[in-house]
Design a protein around this motif. Structure first.
Motif, PDB file in Angstrom:
ATOM      1  N   GLY A   1     101.071 -23.058   9.297  1.00  0.00           N
ATOM      2  CA  GLY A   1     102.412 -22.762   8.831  1.00  0.00           C
ATOM      3  C   GLY A   1     102.705 -23.320   7.468  1.00  0.00           C
ATOM      4  O   GLY A   1     101.916 -24.072   6.878  1.00  0.00           O
ATOM      5  N   SER A   2     103.874 -22.957   6.978  1.00  0.00           N
ATOM      6  CA  SER A   2     104.362 -23.476   5.704  1.00  0.00           C
ATOM      7  C   SER A   2     105.884 -23.513   5.744  1.00  0.00           C
ATOM      8  O   SER A   2     106.522 -22.807   6.542  1.00  0.00           O
ATOM      9  N   LEU A   3     106.451 -24.350   4.898  1.00  0.00           N
ATOM     10  CA  LEU A   3     107.901 -24.430   4.756  1.00  0.00           C
ATOM     11  C   LEU A   3     108.233 -24.420   3.278  1.00  0.00           C
ATOM     12  O   LEU A   3     107.565 -25.091   2.484  1.00  0.00           O
ATOM     13  N   LYS A   4     109.251 -23.656   2.930  1.00  0.00           N
ATOM     14  CA  LYS A   4     109.627 -23.524   1.519  1.00  0.00           C
ATOM     15  C   LYS A   4     111.138 -23.464   1.409  1.00  0.00           C
ATOM     16  O   LYS A   4     111.809 -22.853   2.241  1.00  0.00           O
ATOM     17  N   THR A   5     111.663 -24.123   0.397  1.00  0.00           N
ATOM     18  CA  THR A   5     113.095 -24.103   0.136  1.00  0.00           C
ATOM     19  C   THR A   5     113.348 -23.763  -1.325  1.00  0.00           C
ATOM     20  O   THR A   5     112.516 -24.084  -2.196  1.00  0.00           O
ATOM     21  N   SER A   6     114.473 -23.124  -1.587  1.00  0.00           N
ATOM     22  CA  SER A   6     114.864 -22.862  -2.975  1.00  0.00           C
ATOM     23  C   SER A   6     115.395 -24.118  -3.642  1.00  0.00           C
ATOM     24  O   SER A   6     115.559 -24.156  -4.861  1.00  0.00           O
ATOM     25  N   GLY A   7     115.655 -25.136  -2.823  1.00  0.00           N
ATOM     26  CA  GLY A   7     116.114 -26.416  -3.338  1.00  0.00           C
ATOM     27  C   GLY A   7     114.957 -27.386  -3.491  1.00  0.00           C
ATOM     28  O   GLY A   7     113.923 -27.052  -4.068  1.00  0.00           O
TER      29      GLY A   7
ATOM     30  N   GLU B   1     117.145 -30.834   0.243  1.00  0.00           N
ATOM     31  CA  GLU B   1     118.396 -30.730  -0.512  1.00  0.00           C
ATOM     32  C   GLU B   1     118.476 -29.314  -1.072  1.00  0.00           C
ATOM     33  O   GLU B   1     117.597 -28.888  -1.825  1.00  0.00           O
ATOM     34  N   ALA B   2     119.516 -28.586  -0.677  1.00  0.00           N
ATOM     35  CA  ALA B   2     119.633 -27.180  -1.075  1.00  0.00           C
ATOM     36  C   ALA B   2     121.079 -26.745  -0.933  1.00  0.00           C
ATOM     37  O   ALA B   2     121.917 -27.442  -0.351  1.00  0.00           O
ATOM     38  N   ASP B   3     121.372 -25.562  -1.456  1.00  0.00           N
ATOM     39  CA  ASP B   3     122.710 -25.004  -1.289  1.00  0.00           C
ATOM     40  C   ASP B   3     122.942 -24.661   0.174  1.00  0.00           C
ATOM     41  O   ASP B   3     122.048 -24.145   0.852  1.00  0.00           O
ATOM     42  N   ILE B   4     124.122 -24.942   0.660  1.00  0.00           N
ATOM     43  CA  ILE B   4     124.412 -24.716   2.069  1.00  0.00           C
ATOM     44  C   ILE B   4     124.294 -23.244   2.448  1.00  0.00           C
ATOM     45  O   ILE B   4     124.045 -22.906   3.612  1.00  0.00           O
ATOM     46  N   ASP B   5     124.442 -22.361   1.484  1.00  0.00           N
ATOM     47  CA  ASP B   5     124.333 -20.927   1.768  1.00  0.00           C
ATOM     48  C   ASP B   5     122.945 -20.361   1.483  1.00  0.00           C
ATOM     49  O   ASP B   5     122.760 -19.143   1.482  1.00  0.00           O
ATOM     50  N   SER B   6     121.990 -21.240   1.257  1.00  0.00           N
ATOM     51  CA  SER B   6     120.611 -20.793   1.071  1.00  0.00           C
ATOM     52  C   SER B   6     119.881 -20.819   2.408  1.00  0.00           C
ATOM     53  O   SER B   6     120.434 -21.219   3.436  1.00  0.00           O
ATOM     54  N   ALA B   7     118.631 -20.390   2.383  1.00  0.00           N
ATOM     55  CA  ALA B   7     117.816 -20.375   3.591  1.00  0.00           C
ATOM     56  C   ALA B   7     116.503 -21.101   3.331  1.00  0.00           C
ATOM     57  O   ALA B   7     115.947 -21.041   2.225  1.00  0.00           O
ATOM     58  N   VAL B   8     116.024 -21.778   4.353  1.00  0.00           N
ATOM     59  CA  VAL B   8     114.690 -22.376   4.327  1.00  0.00           C
ATOM     60  C   VAL B   8     113.725 -21.374   4.955  1.00  0.00           C
ATOM     61  O   VAL B   8     114.019 -20.783   5.997  1.00  0.00           O
ATOM     62  N   GLU B   9     112.603 -21.164   4.313  1.00  0.00           N
ATOM     63  CA  GLU B   9     111.628 -20.190   4.799  1.00  0.00           C
ATOM     64  C   GLU B   9     110.522 -20.897   5.559  1.00  0.00           C
ATOM     65  O   GLU B   9     109.752 -21.663   4.989  1.00  0.00           O
ATOM     66  N   LEU B  10     110.445 -20.655   6.854  1.00  0.00           N
ATOM     67  CA  LEU B  10     109.383 -21.189   7.699  1.00  0.00           C
ATOM     68  C   LEU B  10     108.455 -20.044   8.065  1.00  0.00           C
ATOM     69  O   LEU B  10     108.890 -19.034   8.640  1.00  0.00           O
ATOM     70  N   THR B  11     107.182 -20.186   7.723  1.00  0.00           N
ATOM     71  CA  THR B  11     106.187 -19.168   8.054  1.00  0.00           C
ATOM     72  C   THR B  11     105.173 -19.774   9.016  1.00  0.00           C
ATOM     73  O   THR B  11     104.611 -20.838   8.743  1.00  0.00           O
ATOM     74  N   VAL B  12     104.962 -19.114  10.154  1.00  0.00           N
ATOM     75  CA  VAL B  12     104.042 -19.616  11.173  1.00  0.00           C
ATOM     76  C   VAL B  12     103.101 -18.487  11.566  1.00  0.00           C
ATOM     77  O   VAL B  12     103.544 -17.427  12.038  1.00  0.00           O
ATOM     78  N   ASP B  13     101.817 -18.684  11.344  1.00  0.00           N
ATOM     79  CA  ASP B  13     100.787 -17.709  11.686  1.00  0.00           C
ATOM     80  C   ASP B  13     101.133 -16.311  11.169  1.00  0.00           C
ATOM     81  O   ASP B  13     101.012 -15.307  11.875  1.00  0.00           O
ATOM     82  N   GLY B  14     101.602 -16.286   9.914  1.00  0.00           N
ATOM     83  CA  GLY B  14     101.882 -15.027   9.236  1.00  0.00           C
ATOM     84  C   GLY B  14     103.246 -14.434   9.504  1.00  0.00           C
ATOM     85  O   GLY B  14     103.609 -13.419   8.890  1.00  0.00           O
ATOM     86  N   VAL B  15     104.036 -15.038  10.394  1.00  0.00           N
ATOM     87  CA  VAL B  15     105.382 -14.533  10.700  1.00  0.00           C
ATOM     88  C   VAL B  15     106.397 -15.414   9.980  1.00  0.00           C
ATOM     89  O   VAL B  15     106.385 -16.632  10.114  1.00  0.00           O
TER      90      VAL B  15
END
Length: 516
Positions: free
Chosen positions: A340-346, A401-415
């Motif tokens: 998996g991976s995790l990504k934030t715009s913040g 730390e990110a904008d409250i109206d943003s989203a964190v992207e969690l990708t697990v096994d390609g999903v």
């Protein structure tokens, strides 16, 4: 932390003689998760008595001496490479004084197995050695701690919590229920009984792990050190600058009149107590404890929940992976691998590893992203040495730390899963991999229909996204003026809302103690 940094370790990793070849794997696990490692080699086994009864005993010296030399070579190599590793072993004696882990500052010492604690101390006279008591609240004369024979210099701190449970007292909420053979706990060997008897010792938490070091939830040791060397860490040991956490790495900066935990201070009618807490989840309450009595309970729950959040926010949230097919139905499915991976715009501020077993990896950590590989099992230790073990998960506590109206992207096994920061602050979320379970039951049993969801839900792997909490939920500063003229010691206990706890070592009071 002023002059000190917090270093983390599992100070009770019991590698057995029959598992000594696993030492490189244990070391790799520790190096991924901890700042240093005092190994607690376990030289005991279940010997078959001539009558046919299995009894625990120490191995013959010739059986374990080779292990000790192997540990010495590994330790010296790690020290040479700059990783602080200490040699140590478990000592039990006749069971009359309590179990202790013996650790050495240098790598030139040998193991000794006298039957009594006082003889152990005499054996290591003049040597930089410490003996740390553990699961102290078991019954006296039955492997519980004997405070009547305790030596504060040889044993400057004790385990207040481990996989056995909490030895703080016999009334606290974390019972010692995991090891049915050694229980139940009692007050006589508890940490509070030791303090009541006049002893001055600090406290840690440590795993008592026999299958994998650094198991999440079995306790971690925090050390307040001036640097990262063995000498810095040993200085913290002998001055009791240590504390323990049950699960999450709660950061404590606790002083009285500038004296850190473990220190001696002069009593004062207007002593200044300061505590800075940074939790891994929302703090529930903080307790100030004077001579074993909680003199003040400071709530943190209900102090931040109504505050409106907007714009940039700093939050922590836990992501757990695991569960899965019932081993009674699918005995061949013992583990699952995840990428998996995790990504934030913040900004990705921190990642806390919540690992219970081997096979985990965190890598490619940048300012706003990371990748990970995990291997989950149903349990770590059922049937091995310590008896029943709960279902375990693997995962992380992320701080973003990110904008409250943003989203964190969690990708697990390609999903890819979009995790709205605002939604995470409102509630937790479970992602069931139900289609995998449906396919499994169809392939194995031809099972496709049922009037309720149990067959699929009970057998599917899951991802849990814990409810996020803002910084004001997991940070708190306490300042108090307290009267220390009528007490011997003051300590603090911190509870998170998820049940995790932290126990500080006390600050002790004595007339004539040096001012800071």
């Amino acid at each position: 932390m002023g002059d000190y940094m917090i270093l983390w370790t599992d100070m009770h990793s019991n590698l057995h003689h029959e598992d000594i070849n696993e030492l490189p794997a244990w070391l790799e696990q520790i190096r991924q998760t901890m700042d240093f490692w005092p190994i607690a080699y376990y030289p005991y086994y279940m010997r078959m008595d001539e009558c046919g009864l299995g009894v625990e005993d120490v191995y013959e010296e010739k059986e374990i001496q080779g292990d000790w030399e192997y540990i010495r070579r590994i330790t010296e190599a790690q020290n040479g490479a700059g990783f602080p590793m200490f040699m140590g072993y478990e000592w039990q004696g006749a069971g009359l004084d309590g179990d202790h882990n013996v650790f050495f500052r240098d790598n030139g010492q040998d193991m000794a197995f006298p039957l009594r604690y006082k003889d152990l101390i005499r054996h290591y006279g003049g040597v930089d050695a410490i003996g740390i008591p553990h699961h102290t609240a078991y019954q006296l004369a039955n492997r519980g701690k004997n405070w009547a024979t305790h030596d504060d210099a040889f044993s400057p701190f004790a385990e207040i919590y481990s996989s056995h449970g909490s030895s703080e007292n016999d009334a606290g909420p974390i019972a010692m229920e995991r090891h049915i053979h050694m229980g139940p706990r009692s007050d006589g060997g508890s940490a509070e009984s030791g303090w009541k008897a006049g002893h001055r010792f600090g406290v840690i938490a440590a795993g008592d792990n026999h299958s994998c070091p650094g198991v999440y939830g079995f306790g971690y040791t925090a050390v307040l050190a001036k640097g990262r060397t063995k000498e810095d860490i040993w200085d913290a040991f002998i001055h009791r600058r240590v504390y323990g956490v049950s699960r999450d790495r709660i950061r404590l900066d606790f002083t009285v009149d500038g004296h850190p935990m473990g220190d001696m201070a002069a009593p004062s009618p207007k002593a200044k107590l300061r505590l800075d807490v940074t939790g891994s989840n929302a703090i529930d309450r903080i307790e100030i404890i004077r001579d074993n009595v909680a003199s003040e309970m400071i709530p943190h729950t209900s102090t931040w929940e109504q505050e409106r959040l907007a714009g940039q926010v700093r939050v922590k949230f836990q992501v757990e992976f695991g569960w899965g097919p019932d081993r009674r139905v699918f005995p061949d499915i013992e583990k699952r691998s995840w990428h998996g991976s995790l990504k934030t715009s913040g900004q990705l501020i921190s990642v806390e590893k919540c690992w219970s077993n081997f096979g985990q990896k965190l890598y490619d950590v940048t300012e706003n992203s990371c990748q990970f590989d995990l291997t989950t099992y149903k349990t770590t230790a059922t049937g091995k040495w310590m008896g029943p073990s709960a279902v375990t998960t693997e995962g992380f506590i992320f701080e973003v730390e990110a904008d409250i109206d943003s989203a964190v992207e969690l990708t697990v096994d390609g999903v890819r899963y979009e995790l709205s920061v605002r939604d995470m602050l409102e509630s937790s979320r479970v992602i069931p991999l139900e289609e995998e379970a449906r396919q499994l039951l169809k392939d194995r049993f031809g099972f496709t229909e049922y009037y309720r969801s149990d067959p699929w839900w009970h057998n599917c792997y899951k991802i849990k996204i814990g409810r996020a909490v803002p910084a004001k939920a997991y940070e708190r500063t306490i300042e108090r003026e307290i009267d220390t003229t009528d007490c011997k010691q003051v300590r603090v206990r911190v509870w998170q809302r998820n049940g995790a706890a932290a126990w500080s070592s006390p600050v002790f009071f004595e007339e004539g103690a040096a001012d800071v």
